[in-house]
Design a protein around this motif. Structure first.
Motif, short mmCIF file in Angstrom:
data_model
loop_
_atom_site.label_atom_id
_atom_site.label_comp_id
_atom_site.label_asym_id
_atom_site.label_seq_id
_atom_site.Cartn_x
_atom_site.Cartn_y
_atom_site.Cartn_z
N MET A 1 15.22 9.98 5.25
CA MET A 1 15.14 10.00 6.71
C MET A 1 15.55 11.38 7.22
SD MET A 1 16.53 6.40 8.14
CE MET A 1 16.11 4.88 7.33
N SER A 2 15.00 11.73 8.33
CA SER A 2 15.30 13.01 8.97
C SER A 2 16.41 12.83 9.99
CB SER A 2 14.03 13.54 9.65
OG SER A 2 14.33 14.63 10.48
N ASP A 3 17.30 13.80 10.08
CA ASP A 3 18.42 13.72 11.01
C ASP A 3 17.98 13.77 12.47
OD1 ASP A 3 20.24 13.51 8.97
OD2 ASP A 3 20.77 15.63 8.98
N GLU A 4 16.93 14.52 12.78
CA GLU A 4 16.52 14.72 14.17
C GLU A 4 15.37 13.83 14.62
OE1 GLU A 4 18.33 16.60 16.21
OE2 GLU A 4 19.61 16.89 14.46
N CYS A 5 14.68 13.19 13.72
CA CYS A 5 13.50 12.38 14.04
C CYS A 5 13.89 11.13 14.82
CB CYS A 5 12.79 12.01 12.74
SG CYS A 5 11.45 10.83 12.97
N ILE A 6 13.26 10.91 15.96
CA ILE A 6 13.58 9.75 16.81
C ILE A 6 13.31 8.44 16.09
CG2 ILE A 6 11.35 9.76 18.00
CD1 ILE A 6 14.77 8.77 19.50
N PHE A 7 12.22 8.35 15.32
CA PHE A 7 11.93 7.10 14.62
C PHE A 7 12.93 6.86 13.48
CE2 PHE A 7 7.18 7.04 15.95
CZ PHE A 7 7.54 6.61 17.21
N CYS A 8 13.40 7.92 12.83
CA CYS A 8 14.44 7.77 11.82
C CYS A 8 15.74 7.30 12.48
CB CYS A 8 14.66 9.08 11.07
SG CYS A 8 13.32 9.52 9.94
N LYS A 9 16.04 7.84 13.65
CA LYS A 9 17.24 7.41 14.38
C LYS A 9 17.14 5.94 14.77
CE LYS A 9 18.57 11.87 16.30
NZ LYS A 9 18.82 12.64 17.54
N ILE A 10 15.97 5.51 15.18
CA ILE A 10 15.77 4.09 15.52
C ILE A 10 15.95 3.24 14.27
CG2 ILE A 10 14.05 2.38 16.23
CD1 ILE A 10 12.96 4.55 18.19
N ALA A 11 15.39 3.66 13.14
CA ALA A 11 15.52 2.91 11.88
C ALA A 11 16.97 2.83 11.43
CB ALA A 11 14.66 3.55 10.79
N ARG A 12 17.77 3.88 11.72
CA ARG A 12 19.19 3.88 11.35
C ARG A 12 20.06 3.18 12.39
NH1 ARG A 12 18.15 9.55 10.08
NH2 ARG A 12 19.15 10.08 12.05
N LYS A 13 19.44 2.64 13.44
CA LYS A 13 20.15 1.93 14.51
C LYS A 13 21.00 2.87 15.37
CE LYS A 13 18.87 -2.06 12.71
NZ LYS A 13 17.46 -2.25 12.73
N GLU A 14 20.67 4.15 15.37
CA GLU A 14 21.37 5.12 16.22
C GLU A 14 20.81 5.10 17.63
OE1 GLU A 14 21.12 8.91 14.26
OE2 GLU A 14 22.12 8.15 12.47
N VAL A 15 19.58 4.66 17.77
CA VAL A 15 18.91 4.49 19.06
C VAL A 15 18.52 3.02 19.13
CG1 VAL A 15 16.92 5.12 20.46
CG2 VAL A 15 18.08 6.87 19.09
N PRO A 16 18.98 2.32 20.18
CA PRO A 16 18.69 0.88 20.24
C PRO A 16 17.23 0.58 20.52
CG PRO A 16 19.87 1.60 22.21
CD PRO A 16 19.79 2.78 21.30
N THR A 17 16.75 -0.47 19.90
CA THR A 17 15.42 -0.99 20.16
C THR A 17 15.43 -2.48 19.82
OG1 THR A 17 13.05 -0.65 19.80
CG2 THR A 17 14.44 -0.56 17.86
N GLN A 18 14.47 -3.18 20.36
CA GLN A 18 14.34 -4.60 20.07
C GLN A 18 13.22 -4.76 19.03
OE1 GLN A 18 16.36 -7.00 21.29
NE2 GLN A 18 15.35 -8.41 19.92
N PRO A 19 13.54 -4.95 17.76
CA PRO A 19 12.49 -5.04 16.75
C PRO A 19 11.57 -6.24 16.96
CG PRO A 19 14.64 -4.75 15.72
CD PRO A 19 14.88 -5.05 17.17
N VAL A 20 10.29 -6.01 16.75
CA VAL A 20 9.30 -7.07 16.67
C VAL A 20 9.30 -7.60 15.24
CG1 VAL A 20 6.81 -7.52 16.76
CG2 VAL A 20 7.88 -6.09 18.51
#
Length: 115
Positions: A1-20
């Protein structure tokens, strides 16, 4: 995973999202700027910039992502009426986030053709 990538941050739960959908390999969630009533992003958790980064060992993952798109389309009620699965590659291909992802789009008539 990349430290700066928004999708990597979402996958690491650093950015909240509601998974489908979520498993060890893939994460799917609603697009924050939908272009149709159904607009889900399917993102491999492993960082790849686009399809050009995918190798032979990634073929099962890519197939799994496409099967997941069909499953989500069915769950969202667009499997029978029709939907589109799109992968944008590179700037001229319309890719905004430099992390491979699939757009599942449906729920309204989509224009035919690609250009």
């Amino acid at each position: 995973m990349s430290d700066e990538c928004i999708f990597c941050k979402i996958a690491r739960k650093e950015v909240p999202t509601q998974p489908v959908y979520e498993d060890h390999d893939l994460l799917a969630f609603d697009d924050i700027r939908p272009v149709a009533p159904v607009h889900v992003l399917i993102v491999p958790k492993e960082h790849m910039v686009n399809l050009n980064d995918a190798g032979k060992n990634d073929v099962p993952l890519l197939g799994k992502a496409l099967r997941l798109a069909a499953k989500i389309a069915d769950e969202r009620g667009v499997a029978e009426s029709g939907y589109r699965v799109v992968v944008n590659n590179g700037e001229q291909g319309g890719q905004i986030v430099p992390h491979l992802h699939f757009h599942l789009v449906g729920g309204r008539p989509l224009s035919p053709g690609l250009g």
